[in-house]
Design a protein around this motif. Sequence first.
Motif, PDB file in Angstrom:
ATOM      1  N   ILE A  23      -3.289 -10.352  12.782  1.00  0.00           N
ATOM      2  CA  ILE A  23      -3.066 -10.267  10.942  1.00  0.00           C
ATOM      3  C   ILE A  23      -4.277  -9.022  10.505  1.00  0.00           C
ATOM      4  N   ALA A  24      -5.380  -9.229  11.050  1.00  0.00           N
ATOM      5  CA  ALA A  24      -6.308  -7.979  10.862  1.00  0.00           C
ATOM      6  C   ALA A  24      -5.859  -6.764  11.318  1.00  0.00           C
ATOM      7  N   GLU A  25      -5.228  -6.565  12.496  1.00  0.00           N
ATOM      8  CA  GLU A  25      -4.816  -5.266  13.084  1.00  0.00           C
ATOM      9  C   GLU A  25      -3.800  -4.797  12.094  1.00  0.00           C
ATOM     10  N   ALA A  26      -2.781  -5.690  11.819  1.00  0.00           N
ATOM     11  CA  ALA A  26      -1.234  -5.257  10.991  1.00  0.00           C
ATOM     12  C   ALA A  26      -2.030  -4.799   9.835  1.00  0.00           C
ATOM     13  N   VAL A  27      -2.700  -5.430   8.983  1.00  0.00           N
ATOM     14  CA  VAL A  27      -3.238  -5.144   7.546  1.00  0.00           C
ATOM     15  C   VAL A  27      -4.058  -3.638   7.748  1.00  0.00           C
ATOM     16  N   PHE A  28      -4.815  -3.616   8.550  1.00  0.00           N
ATOM     17  CA  PHE A  28      -5.627  -2.211   8.894  1.00  0.00           C
ATOM     18  C   PHE A  28      -4.614  -1.182   9.242  1.00  0.00           C
ATOM     19  N   LYS A  29      -3.738  -1.465  10.075  1.00  0.00           N
ATOM     20  CA  LYS A  29      -2.678  -0.355  10.237  1.00  0.00           C
ATOM     21  C   LYS A  29      -2.218   0.164   8.954  1.00  0.00           C
ATOM     22  N   LYS A  30      -1.722  -0.945   8.426  1.00  0.00           N
ATOM     23  CA  LYS A  30      -0.906  -0.737   7.247  1.00  0.00           C
ATOM     24  C   LYS A  30      -1.736   0.001   5.987  1.00  0.00           C
ATOM     25  N   LEU A  31      -3.096  -0.245   5.959  1.00  0.00           N
ATOM     26  CA  LEU A  31      -3.987   0.558   5.131  1.00  0.00           C
ATOM     27  C   LEU A  31      -4.041   2.033   5.326  1.00  0.00           C
ATOM     28  N   VAL A  32      -4.383   2.149   6.595  1.00  0.00           N
ATOM     29  CA  VAL A  32      -4.559   3.596   7.056  1.00  0.00           C
ATOM     30  C   VAL A  32      -3.153   4.458   7.134  1.00  0.00           C
ATOM     31  N   THR A  33      -2.004   3.811   7.352  1.00  0.00           N
ATOM     32  CA  THR A  33      -0.918   4.464   7.243  1.00  0.00           C
ATOM     33  C   THR A  33      -0.435   4.740   5.748  1.00  0.00           C
ATOM     34  N   ASP A  34      -0.724   3.890   4.674  1.00  0.00           N
ATOM     35  CA  ASP A  34      -0.416   4.023   3.451  1.00  0.00           C
ATOM     36  C   ASP A  34      -1.513   5.046   2.847  1.00  0.00           C
ATOM     37  N   GLN A  35      -2.717   5.572   3.449  1.00  0.00           N
ATOM     38  CA  GLN A  35      -3.557   6.448   3.200  1.00  0.00           C
ATOM     39  C   GLN A  35      -3.335   7.702   3.638  1.00  0.00           C
ATOM     40  N   ASN A  36      -2.325   7.782   4.722  1.00  0.00           N
ATOM     41  CA  ASN A  36      -2.137   8.959   5.456  1.00  0.00           C
ATOM     42  C   ASN A  36      -3.222   9.397   6.312  1.00  0.00           C
ATOM     43  N   ILE A  37      -3.859   8.420   7.152  1.00  0.00           N
ATOM     44  CA  ILE A  37      -5.130   8.691   8.033  1.00  0.00           C
ATOM     45  C   ILE A  37      -4.873   7.943   9.200  1.00  0.00           C
ATOM     46  N   SER A  38      -3.725   7.481   9.599  1.00  0.00           N
ATOM     47  CA  SER A  38      -3.582   6.809  10.782  1.00  0.00           C
ATOM     48  C   SER A  38      -3.781   7.745  12.072  1.00  0.00           C
ATOM     49  N   ASP A  39      -3.864   9.018  12.013  1.00  0.00           N
ATOM     50  CA  ASP A  39      -4.167   9.873  12.991  1.00  0.00           C
ATOM     51  C   ASP A  39      -5.563   9.851  13.431  1.00  0.00           C
ATOM     52  N   ASN A  40      -6.470   9.206  12.502  1.00  0.00           N
ATOM     53  CA  ASN A  40      -7.703   9.226  12.621  1.00  0.00           C
ATOM     54  C   ASN A  40      -8.319   7.993  13.179  1.00  0.00           C
ATOM     55  N   TRP A  41      -7.369   7.044  13.561  1.00  0.00           N
ATOM     56  CA  TRP A  41      -7.624   5.817  14.062  1.00  0.00           C
ATOM     57  C   TRP A  41      -6.807   5.388  15.202  1.00  0.00           C
ATOM     58  N   ARG A  42      -7.630   4.459  16.029  1.00  0.00           N
ATOM     59  CA  ARG A  42      -7.018   3.987  17.228  1.00  0.00           C
ATOM     60  C   ARG A  42      -7.049   2.296  17.128  1.00  0.00           C
ATOM     61  N   ILE A  43      -6.178   1.593  16.569  1.00  0.00           N
ATOM     62  CA  ILE A  43      -6.189   0.595  15.959  1.00  0.00           C
ATOM     63  C   ILE A  43      -5.732  -0.696  16.955  1.00  0.00           C
ATOM     64  N   ASP A  44      -6.287  -1.943  17.263  1.00  0.00           N
ATOM     65  CA  ASP A  44      -5.558  -3.048  18.212  1.00  0.00           C
ATOM     66  C   ASP A  44      -6.460  -4.193  17.740  1.00  0.00           C
TER      67      ASP A  44
END
Length: 155
Positions: free
Chosen positions: A22-43
Amino acid sequence: MAAQLPKSVPFVCLGNVCRSPIAEAVFKKLVTDQNISDNWRIDSATTSTYETGNPPDYRGQNCMKKHDIPMNHGAQQLTKEDFDYILCTDESNLRDSNRKGSEVKNCKVKIELLGSYDPQKQLIIEDPYYGNDSDFETVSQQCVRCSKAFLEKSQ
């Protein structure tokens, strides 16, 4: 100028089927919505072998669907890989993650409780496994609060 490497963060709980996916999914959505997913490796990962390979608990999946948060994960063990952060859901996972971190030579990872970022000061994210749908919703809301605060502090 060299490209900046993405920061890495796994979220950790006991089985990797409830809280950490759940934490992974929430954080991925958060960085995706802020257009910064390239800045993170999330698992997300487990400190045990109980649920390795299993999908997230169906109640957690339903909770994420209700909030339009994509979730795609299979339970896996925390590795000795060098991360920037490891965010744990409770003290037991924190202890186990610290033990794993001590096995990495020159480990610089910041291992802490995800709940330490909660503006409502709910330090522990309780395991909803033996609970009901409202317990999964509580976990989801805690993860949203903590993830937003963590992202603000880590940028």
